[in-house]
Motif scaffolding. Structure first.
Motif, PDB file in Angstrom:
ATOM      1  N   LYS A 101      -2.964  -1.412  -3.240  1.00 20.63           N
ATOM      2  CA  LYS A 101      -2.029  -2.537  -3.343  1.00 20.63           C
ATOM      3  C   LYS A 101      -1.934  -3.014  -4.793  1.00 20.63           C
ATOM      4  O   LYS A 101      -0.848  -3.312  -5.287  1.00 20.63           O
ATOM      5  CB  LYS A 101      -2.480  -3.674  -2.432  1.00 20.63           C
ATOM      6  CG  LYS A 101      -1.498  -4.810  -2.367  1.00 20.63           C
ATOM      7  CD  LYS A 101      -1.897  -5.843  -1.341  1.00 20.63           C
ATOM      8  CE  LYS A 101      -0.865  -6.952  -1.271  1.00 20.63           C
ATOM      9  NZ  LYS A 101      -1.251  -7.998  -0.353  1.00 20.63           N
ATOM     10  N   LEU A 102      -3.076  -3.072  -5.478  1.00 21.43           N
ATOM     11  CA  LEU A 102      -3.071  -3.482  -6.880  1.00 21.43           C
ATOM     12  C   LEU A 102      -2.278  -2.492  -7.733  1.00 21.43           C
ATOM     13  O   LEU A 102      -1.591  -2.885  -8.675  1.00 21.43           O
ATOM     14  CB  LEU A 102      -4.501  -3.612  -7.413  1.00 21.43           C
ATOM     15  CG  LEU A 102      -5.320  -4.768  -6.862  1.00 21.43           C
ATOM     16  CD1 LEU A 102      -6.762  -4.671  -7.333  1.00 21.43           C
ATOM     17  CD2 LEU A 102      -4.710  -6.104  -7.262  1.00 21.43           C
ATOM     18  N   LYS A 103      -2.384  -1.215  -7.394  1.00 21.44           N
ATOM     19  CA  LYS A 103      -1.652  -0.180  -8.128  1.00 21.44           C
ATOM     20  C   LYS A 103      -0.145  -0.404  -8.009  1.00 21.44           C
ATOM     21  O   LYS A 103       0.599  -0.211  -8.973  1.00 21.44           O
ATOM     22  CB  LYS A 103      -2.026   1.203  -7.600  1.00 21.44           C
ATOM     23  CG  LYS A 103      -1.319   2.329  -8.311  1.00 21.44           C
ATOM     24  CD  LYS A 103      -1.679   3.672  -7.715  1.00 21.44           C
ATOM     25  CE  LYS A 103      -0.900   4.780  -8.396  1.00 21.44           C
ATOM     26  NZ  LYS A 103      -1.151   6.068  -7.780  1.00 21.44           N
ATOM     27  N   LYS A 104       0.308  -0.818  -6.830  1.00 16.31           N
ATOM     28  CA  LYS A 104       1.731  -1.098  -6.637  1.00 16.31           C
ATOM     29  C   LYS A 104       2.170  -2.291  -7.492  1.00 16.31           C
ATOM     30  O   LYS A 104       3.271  -2.302  -8.027  1.00 16.31           O
ATOM     31  CB  LYS A 104       2.035  -1.379  -5.169  1.00 16.31           C
ATOM     32  CG  LYS A 104       1.944  -0.170  -4.285  1.00 16.31           C
ATOM     33  CD  LYS A 104       2.193  -0.546  -2.841  1.00 16.31           C
ATOM     34  CE  LYS A 104       1.878   0.603  -1.904  1.00 16.31           C
ATOM     35  NZ  LYS A 104       1.952   0.198  -0.495  1.00 16.31           N
ATOM     36  N   LEU A 105       1.292  -3.296  -7.607  1.00 19.29           N
ATOM     37  CA  LEU A 105       1.622  -4.486  -8.388  1.00 19.29           C
ATOM     38  C   LEU A 105       1.569  -4.226  -9.891  1.00 19.29           C
ATOM     39  O   LEU A 105       2.387  -4.741 -10.645  1.00 19.29           O
ATOM     40  CB  LEU A 105       0.662  -5.632  -8.043  1.00 19.29           C
ATOM     41  CG  LEU A 105       0.767  -6.192  -6.640  1.00 19.29           C
ATOM     42  CD1 LEU A 105      -0.380  -7.138  -6.360  1.00 19.29           C
ATOM     43  CD2 LEU A 105       2.098  -6.914  -6.471  1.00 19.29           C
ATOM     44  N   ASP A 106       0.567  -3.458 -10.324  1.00 17.33           N
ATOM     45  CA  ASP A 106       0.369  -3.196 -11.747  1.00 17.33           C
ATOM     46  C   ASP A 106      -0.238  -1.807 -11.922  1.00 17.33           C
ATOM     47  O   ASP A 106      -1.458  -1.648 -11.845  1.00 17.33           O
ATOM     48  CB  ASP A 106      -0.545  -4.267 -12.346  1.00 17.33           C
ATOM     49  CG  ASP A 106      -0.628  -4.195 -13.852  1.00 17.33           C
ATOM     50  OD1 ASP A 106      -0.068  -3.253 -14.443  1.00 17.33           O
ATOM     51  OD2 ASP A 106      -1.256  -5.088 -14.446  1.00 17.33           O
ATOM     52  N   PRO A 107       0.588  -0.802 -12.138  1.00 16.99           N
ATOM     53  CA  PRO A 107       0.095   0.586 -12.212  1.00 16.99           C
ATOM     54  C   PRO A 107      -0.978   0.832 -13.271  1.00 16.99           C
ATOM     55  O   PRO A 107      -1.798   1.726 -13.115  1.00 16.99           O
ATOM     56  CB  PRO A 107       1.357   1.396 -12.538  1.00 16.99           C
ATOM     57  CG  PRO A 107       2.494   0.546 -12.125  1.00 16.99           C
ATOM     58  CD  PRO A 107       2.038  -0.870 -12.276  1.00 16.99           C
ATOM     59  N   GLN A 108      -0.997   0.033 -14.334  1.00 14.85           N
ATOM     60  CA  GLN A 108      -1.990   0.270 -15.376  1.00 14.85           C
ATOM     61  C   GLN A 108      -3.413  -0.017 -14.907  1.00 14.85           C
ATOM     62  O   GLN A 108      -4.372   0.460 -15.512  1.00 14.85           O
ATOM     63  CB  GLN A 108      -1.658  -0.513 -16.641  1.00 14.85           C
ATOM     64  CG  GLN A 108      -1.644  -1.995 -16.488  1.00 14.85           C
ATOM     65  CD  GLN A 108      -1.156  -2.695 -17.756  1.00 14.85           C
ATOM     66  OE1 GLN A 108      -1.036  -2.087 -18.803  1.00 14.85           O
ATOM     67  NE2 GLN A 108      -0.883  -3.976 -17.640  1.00 14.85           N
ATOM     68  N   ILE A 109      -3.561  -0.737 -13.807  1.00 19.68           N
ATOM     69  CA  ILE A 109      -4.895  -0.979 -13.243  1.00 19.68           C
ATOM     70  C   ILE A 109      -5.559   0.346 -12.885  1.00 19.68           C
ATOM     71  O   ILE A 109      -6.748   0.543 -13.114  1.00 19.68           O
ATOM     72  CB  ILE A 109      -4.819  -1.919 -12.021  1.00 19.68           C
ATOM     73  CG1 ILE A 109      -4.555  -3.354 -12.488  1.00 19.68           C
ATOM     74  CG2 ILE A 109      -6.085  -1.851 -11.176  1.00 19.68           C
ATOM     75  CD1 ILE A 109      -4.351  -4.354 -11.382  1.00 19.68           C
TER      76      ILE A 109
END
Length: 175
Positions: A101-109
Motif C-alpha cells: 500500500k505504501l508503494k502505491k502511495l509513494d513508489p520511492q519507499i
C-alpha cells in the motif's frame, strides 16, 4: 460476454504483490517494529502505534531514517503518511501488505535498499575505497579528524575494530 471481459481484466492488470527482495527496508523495519510492539505488550491502537513509530524513527540512521522521512515520522519530513502504517498495523495486517500500500502511495519507499555490509573479518581494507572506509567509521559513529591518506583511515578502523567489531578484530588477529 461479461465473463470474458472480467477474465481479460484480471489477466491484463498486473499483480501489485511485492516481489522477493522488493521494499527491503520497509519490510525489514516494519517487521522489527511490529515485533517490538508485541514484545512490549503494547495495545494495537492506531494512535499508540503512531507514537511508538515516531519514537522508533528518532534512533535510526541511513536507509531506515530515509524510510521514516518518507513516512513523515521524522521532524524534517514534508509529508505525513504515518497513518497509512498505524491504521493497518492496528488491525494486524501483514507487513508486506502494508508495504504494498505504501508503494502505491509513494513508489520511492520501495526503492530503498540496504547497503551491502562489509565483512570486516575477511576484507582487505587496503582494497576498499576511502568512501567505503569513511562509511565504516560513520556506521560506528566515529570520524577520522586529520586523516589525509587512505592508510590513516585504515589505521583508525584497525584501532577501533576491537571496540565496534570484536569478533572481526579477533579473527583478523588470528590470520
Amino acid at each position: 460476454m461479461w465473463l470474458v471481459v472480467v477474465a481479460f481484466v484480471f489477466l491484463v492488470v498486473p499483480s501489485e504483490a511485492l516481489k522477493e527482495g522488493e521494499c527491503e527496508v520497509c519490510v525489514t523495519f516494519l517487521d522489527r517494529f511490529y515485533k517490538s510492539l508485541v514484545e512490549q505488550n503494547e495495545k494495537f491502537i492506531s494512535d499508540v502505534i503512531e507514537e511508538h513509530l515516531i519514537k522508533a524513527c528518532k534512533d535510526v540512521k541511513g536507509k531506515e531514517n530515509r524510510f521514516c522521512y518518507y513516512l513523515g515520522a521524522t521532524i524534517d519530513a514534508a509529508t505525513r503518511i504515518v497513518r497509512e502504517v498505524s491504521k493497518p498495523m492496528s488491525n494486524h495486517v501483514p507487513i508486506n501488505k502494508i508495504c504494498e500500500k505504501l508503494k502505491k502511495l509513494d513508489p520511492q519507499i520501495c526503492d530503498l535498499k540496504y547497503d551491502k555490509q562489509v565483512d570486516l573479518s575477511t576484507v582487505d581494507l587496503k582494497k576498499l575505497r576511502v568512501k567505503e572506509l569513511k562509511k565504516i567509521l560513520d556506521e560506528w559513529g566515529e570520524s577520522c579528524k586529520g586523516c589525509a591518506e587512505k592508510s590513516d583511515f585504515i589505521q583508525k578502523i584497525t584501532d577501533l575494530m576491537p571496540k565496534y567489531a570484536p569478533h572481526a578484530a579477533k579473527s583478523r588477529s588470528e590470520l
